[in-house]
Write a protein that holds these residues in place. Structure first.
Motif, PDB file in Angstrom:
ATOM      1  N   LEU A  56      92.281  89.210  36.611  1.00  0.00           N
ATOM      2  CA  LEU A  56      91.496  88.934  35.403  1.00  0.00           C
ATOM      3  C   LEU A  56      90.800  87.575  35.490  1.00  0.00           C
ATOM      4  O   LEU A  56      89.656  87.427  35.037  1.00  0.00           O
ATOM      5  CB  LEU A  56      92.382  89.018  34.165  1.00  0.00           C
ATOM      6  CG  LEU A  56      92.889  90.428  33.831  1.00  0.00           C
ATOM      7  CD1 LEU A  56      93.896  90.369  32.680  1.00  0.00           C
ATOM      8  CD2 LEU A  56      91.735  91.361  33.506  1.00  0.00           C
ATOM      9  N   GLN A  57      91.466  86.591  36.074  1.00  0.00           N
ATOM     10  CA  GLN A  57      90.832  85.289  36.282  1.00  0.00           C
ATOM     11  C   GLN A  57      89.613  85.434  37.193  1.00  0.00           C
ATOM     12  O   GLN A  57      88.546  84.869  36.923  1.00  0.00           O
ATOM     13  CB  GLN A  57      91.824  84.304  36.893  1.00  0.00           C
ATOM     14  CG  GLN A  57      92.956  83.911  35.982  1.00  0.00           C
ATOM     15  CD  GLN A  57      94.102  83.249  36.729  1.00  0.00           C
ATOM     16  OE1 GLN A  57      93.947  82.776  37.853  1.00  0.00           O
ATOM     17  NE2 GLN A  57      95.274  83.230  36.106  1.00  0.00           N
ATOM     18  N   LEU A  59      87.874  88.144  37.671  1.00  0.00           N
ATOM     19  CA  LEU A  59      86.849  88.902  36.946  1.00  0.00           C
ATOM     20  C   LEU A  59      86.062  87.975  36.016  1.00  0.00           C
ATOM     21  O   LEU A  59      84.828  88.051  35.957  1.00  0.00           O
ATOM     22  CB  LEU A  59      87.469  90.058  36.159  1.00  0.00           C
ATOM     23  CG  LEU A  59      86.497  90.893  35.328  1.00  0.00           C
ATOM     24  CD1 LEU A  59      85.425  91.534  36.201  1.00  0.00           C
ATOM     25  CD2 LEU A  59      87.252  91.955  34.530  1.00  0.00           C
ATOM     26  N   SER A  60      86.765  87.090  35.311  1.00  0.00           N
ATOM     27  CA  SER A  60      86.043  86.168  34.418  1.00  0.00           C
ATOM     28  C   SER A  60      85.182  85.201  35.236  1.00  0.00           C
ATOM     29  O   SER A  60      84.057  84.877  34.840  1.00  0.00           O
ATOM     30  CB  SER A  60      87.011  85.432  33.487  1.00  0.00           C
ATOM     31  OG  SER A  60      87.825  84.532  34.197  1.00  0.00           O
ATOM     32  N   THR A  63      82.115  87.023  36.231  1.00  0.00           N
ATOM     33  CA  THR A  63      81.209  87.138  35.085  1.00  0.00           C
ATOM     34  C   THR A  63      80.382  85.870  34.936  1.00  0.00           C
ATOM     35  O   THR A  63      79.150  85.935  34.760  1.00  0.00           O
ATOM     36  CB  THR A  63      82.010  87.418  33.796  1.00  0.00           C
ATOM     37  OG1 THR A  63      82.761  88.622  33.967  1.00  0.00           O
ATOM     38  CG2 THR A  63      81.094  87.549  32.590  1.00  0.00           C
ATOM     39  N   LEU A  64      81.031  84.715  35.012  1.00  0.00           N
ATOM     40  CA  LEU A  64      80.301  83.450  34.890  1.00  0.00           C
ATOM     41  C   LEU A  64      79.307  83.259  36.035  1.00  0.00           C
ATOM     42  O   LEU A  64      78.174  82.812  35.817  1.00  0.00           O
ATOM     43  CB  LEU A  64      81.283  82.280  34.832  1.00  0.00           C
ATOM     44  CG  LEU A  64      82.157  82.228  33.571  1.00  0.00           C
ATOM     45  CD1 LEU A  64      83.200  81.120  33.691  1.00  0.00           C
ATOM     46  CD2 LEU A  64      81.310  82.049  32.327  1.00  0.00           C
ATOM     47  N   TYR A 101      88.706  76.175  36.953  1.00  0.00           N
ATOM     48  CA  TYR A 101      89.683  77.256  37.102  1.00  0.00           C
ATOM     49  C   TYR A 101      90.900  76.775  37.895  1.00  0.00           C
ATOM     50  O   TYR A 101      92.028  77.151  37.577  1.00  0.00           O
ATOM     51  CB  TYR A 101      89.041  78.465  37.803  1.00  0.00           C
ATOM     52  CG  TYR A 101      88.376  79.443  36.859  1.00  0.00           C
ATOM     53  CD1 TYR A 101      87.351  79.035  36.003  1.00  0.00           C
ATOM     54  CD2 TYR A 101      88.753  80.771  36.832  1.00  0.00           C
ATOM     55  CE1 TYR A 101      86.735  79.927  35.153  1.00  0.00           C
ATOM     56  CE2 TYR A 101      88.140  81.668  35.980  1.00  0.00           C
ATOM     57  CZ  TYR A 101      87.135  81.244  35.138  1.00  0.00           C
ATOM     58  OH  TYR A 101      86.538  82.136  34.294  1.00  0.00           O
TER      59      TYR A 101
END
Length: 155
Positions: A56-57, A59-60, A63-64, A101
């Motif tokens: 999920l990290q 994936l985010s 996205t960015l 991150y």
């Protein structure tokens, strides 16, 4: 002038970026996963795979990166910034986001200089590969457009 894009174009970009990132981390996991599992949250499962939270990290992050790509590499900024400036801005901001991150998700200890060197080397290699693939794609599209223009001019 760019053609009108649909949501499916952006979703395709997102999952292409995400897929590439996942493949890179799976390979890293297979190579260093067992030795890094106590050291990095990215490799908490060692060489057995990636944790759901890590996926999920990533994936985010994808996205960015996709949002940034669409800000810096579409018609909007072409008029105002040369390509080199857009590339520099994109990579500086992307590096900053990834560093955020690293800190937020404890991907590796912030004080570990060797980890940062490894990060910058791997980021540079991955960026060079991405730029190379983009250039190849651009050349292929240019050839396709040239052939279409020749065909049009001959008719």
């Amino acid at each position: 002038m760019e053609e009108k894009k649909t949501i499916f174009h952006y979703i395709s970009q997102l999952f292409t970026t995400f897929g590439i990132i996942i493949v890179i981390f799976v390979v890293f996991g297979l190579i260093i996963g067992e030795s890094a599992k106590e050291y990095s949250s990215l490799f908490a499962l060692g060489s057995r795979g990636l944790a759901t939270g890590t996926i999920l990290q990533l994936l985010s992050l994808s996205t960015l990166i996709t949002i940034l790509r669409n800000i810096f590499f579409t018609d909007g900024l072409i008029k105002y910034m040369p390509l080199i400036a857009r590339n520099i801005c994109f990579f500086v901001i992307t590096t900053g986001i990834i560093a955020g991150y690293v800190a937020l998700f404890k991907w590796f200890p912030l004080s570990d200089v060797l980890a940062w060197v490894g990060f910058f080397i791997s980021f540079a290699i991955c960026s060079a590969i991405a730029i190379g693939v983009s250039k190849l794609k651009e050349k292929a599209e240019d050839k396709k457009m040239e052939k279409a223009l020749e065909k049009y001019q001959n008719n």
